[in-house]
Scaffold this motif. Structure first.
Motif, PDB file in Angstrom:
ATOM      1  N   ARG A 170       9.501  -4.872   7.333  1.00 47.11           N
ATOM      2  CA  ARG A 170       8.258  -4.130   7.506  1.00 47.11           C
ATOM      3  C   ARG A 170       7.500  -3.773   6.242  1.00 47.11           C
ATOM      4  NH1 ARG A 170      11.445  -1.620  11.516  1.00 47.11           N
ATOM      5  NH2 ARG A 170      12.487  -0.461  10.055  1.00 47.11           N
ATOM      6  N   ARG A 171       8.135  -3.763   5.421  1.00 45.61           N
ATOM      7  CA  ARG A 171       7.477  -3.641   4.159  1.00 45.61           C
ATOM      8  C   ARG A 171       6.757  -5.025   3.723  1.00 45.61           C
ATOM      9  NH1 ARG A 171      12.040  -1.436   1.862  1.00 45.61           N
ATOM     10  NH2 ARG A 171      12.780  -3.009   0.739  1.00 45.61           N
ATOM     11  N   HIS A 172       7.123  -6.240   4.001  1.00 49.07           N
ATOM     12  CA  HIS A 172       6.598  -7.458   3.588  1.00 49.07           C
ATOM     13  C   HIS A 172       5.798  -7.947   4.448  1.00 49.07           C
ATOM     14  CE1 HIS A 172       8.136  -7.731  -0.346  1.00 49.07           C
ATOM     15  NE2 HIS A 172       9.253  -7.177  -0.036  1.00 49.07           N
ATOM     16  N   ARG A 173       5.687  -7.183   5.729  1.00 49.45           N
ATOM     17  CA  ARG A 173       4.812  -7.595   6.914  1.00 49.45           C
ATOM     18  C   ARG A 173       3.420  -8.453   6.597  1.00 49.45           C
ATOM     19  NH1 ARG A 173       5.199  -7.808  12.095  1.00 49.45           N
ATOM     20  NH2 ARG A 173       3.112  -7.766  13.448  1.00 49.45           N
ATOM     21  N   ASP A 174       3.251  -9.314   7.212  1.00 48.43           N
ATOM     22  CA  ASP A 174       2.038 -10.610   6.918  1.00 48.43           C
ATOM     23  C   ASP A 174       2.256 -11.089   5.565  1.00 48.43           C
ATOM     24  OD1 ASP A 174       1.261  -9.647   9.590  1.00 48.43           O
ATOM     25  OD2 ASP A 174      -0.117  -8.212   8.830  1.00 48.43           O
ATOM     26  N   ARG A 175       2.817 -10.856   4.582  1.00 46.21           N
ATOM     27  CA  ARG A 175       2.891 -11.525   3.286  1.00 46.21           C
ATOM     28  C   ARG A 175       4.212 -12.564   3.619  1.00 46.21           C
ATOM     29  NH1 ARG A 175       4.477  -7.752  -1.007  1.00 46.21           N
ATOM     30  NH2 ARG A 175       3.815  -9.316  -2.393  1.00 46.21           N
ATOM     31  N   VAL A 176       5.272 -12.082   4.073  1.00 46.53           N
ATOM     32  CA  VAL A 176       6.280 -12.964   4.273  1.00 46.53           C
ATOM     33  C   VAL A 176       6.689 -12.754   5.661  1.00 46.53           C
ATOM     34  CG1 VAL A 176       8.785 -13.414   3.811  1.00 46.53           C
ATOM     35  CG2 VAL A 176       7.321 -12.613   1.924  1.00 46.53           C
ATOM     36  N   VAL A 177       6.747 -13.668   6.483  1.00 44.01           N
ATOM     37  CA  VAL A 177       7.388 -13.666   7.871  1.00 44.01           C
ATOM     38  C   VAL A 177       8.643 -13.659   8.188  1.00 44.01           C
ATOM     39  CG1 VAL A 177       6.913 -14.560  10.281  1.00 44.01           C
ATOM     40  CG2 VAL A 177       5.026 -15.072   8.574  1.00 44.01           C
ATOM     41  N   PHE A 178       9.114 -12.721   8.699  1.00 43.15           N
ATOM     42  CA  PHE A 178      10.688 -12.903   8.997  1.00 43.15           C
ATOM     43  C   PHE A 178      10.613 -13.505  10.506  1.00 43.15           C
ATOM     44  CE2 PHE A 178      11.056 -10.198   5.478  1.00 43.15           C
ATOM     45  CZ  PHE A 178      12.182  -9.991   5.081  1.00 43.15           C
TER      46      PHE A 178
END
Length: 193
Positions: A105-113
């Motif tokens: 959630r913190r990295h949403r859209d920057r890094v795709v999990f």
């Protein structure tokens, strides 16, 4: 005459109103389905270049929990991807999942999990995803073909792929959220390490 025609017409309308069924409510979206796919890439996304010696990550297309096809190469064309290989019955996966969900959630859209669930039952998988608030796409890998292409033998495992598809690192046995966040800073996110 009007009364004779009006009475049967009213009876038909009343009966129709009594037998009409309410419209069915739409089924809730499945956790890990298309609604969890990432949004646009942030304009300020700063990435470290991958090492020139890194091998290409195995490309695949798989179905999300709701059947929507996901092509890995389309995701890593724009940004880094973290693959988390797990199963709902894996206790280590469950112990780490809440923190991984928060990191995603913190990295949403920057890094795709992207979760890759193998050896699972659909209802147990949905229970797991909801219990651990997994809000990223999850590919169902029933035959574990994606797992094998990434040399995953058992859950958990984490794999980091750079923008463009370079395979940066894999961690058999998984990685906790704090260590993964540190690796993201070291390997892909400029200004984070």
């Amino acid at each position: 005459m009007r009364r004779r025609l009006l009475a049967p017409l009213l009876a038909v309308l009343v009966l129709a109103g009594c037998t009409a069924r309410p419209a069915a409510e739409p089924a809730p979206a499945l956790a890990g389905g298309a609604s969890t796919l990432p949004g646009p890439v942030p304009a300020d996304l700063a990435l470290r270049p991958p090492p020139g010696t890194a091998p290409a990550a195995p490309a695949f297309t798989g179905g999300l929990t709701d059947g929507t096809p996901l092509t890995a190469a389309r995701l890593w064309a724009d940004r880094p991807v973290v693959f988390t290989f797990f199963s709902s019955w894996c206790t280590t996966c469950a112990e780490r999942q809440d923190a991984l969900s928060e990191l995603a959630r913190r990295h949403r859209d920057r890094v795709v999990f992207v979760g890759v669930a193998g050896a699972d039952q659909a209802d147990e998988l949905q229970d797991y995803l909801r219990a651990h608030r997994v809000e990223y796409p999850v590919v169902v890998d029933e035959q574990q073909t994606i797992w094998r292409s990434y040399a995953v033998r058992e859950p958990p495992a984490v794999v980091l792929v750079a923008k463009g598809g370079a395979l940066l690192r894999g961690w058999p046995g998984g990685l906790d959220a704090a260590a993964l966040e540190q690796r993201l800073g070291e390997l892909v996110l400029a200004g984070s390490g």
